[in-house]
Design a protein around this motif. Sequence first.
Motif: not given
Length: 141
Positions: A65-70
Amino acid sequence: MYKIDLDIKLKDEKKFFIYGSELVQVLLSIVSNSKDAIAEQQNEEGKITIVCEYKPLKDIYRFTVSDNGGSIAADMIKVMFEPYISSKGITGTGLGLYMAKTIIEKHFKGTISSKNIEGGACITVDFPIATKEITISEILP
Ligand SMILES: Nc1ncnc2c1ncn2[C@@H]1O[C@H](COP(=O)(O)OP(=O)(O)O)[C@@H](O)[C@H]1O
Ligand SMILES: [Mg+2]
């Protein structure tokens, strides 16, 4: 209000026996943290990607699971899977990842880990899918 693009990449549709509701709980805890991170950043181009794949050499199934939330805060990265560890003040319980780790390690005999990636965080969940018997006493607290 914020909008988040959720992309689920189902690379391998492997069949295996698993405690389904526990697996869902793990994935929801991880995705919920990604959502919190994106919201906290006020990122209007929020994106969460879940990659589902089978690793034949290890005979494991992997969710990434990857995100672009810092990035994950430096003081969190080593302790985020421990109980009552949260950077969210009174809005956080600090139990989501602890529960996820307990389920993955104790019940699924797998591993869960985290790392920072460009612009965000990435959590990897691995567990063996070979059918093996498990006794009820192994999963009771
Ligand atoms: N995707 C993520 N991006 C940045 N930080 C994260 C992410 N996931 C978890 N964390 C960090 O790990 C901490 C622990 O997460 P968790 O156990 O779910 O507790 P809570 O969400 O209640 O704070 C969070 O407070 C946050 O600091
Ligand atoms: Mg959480």
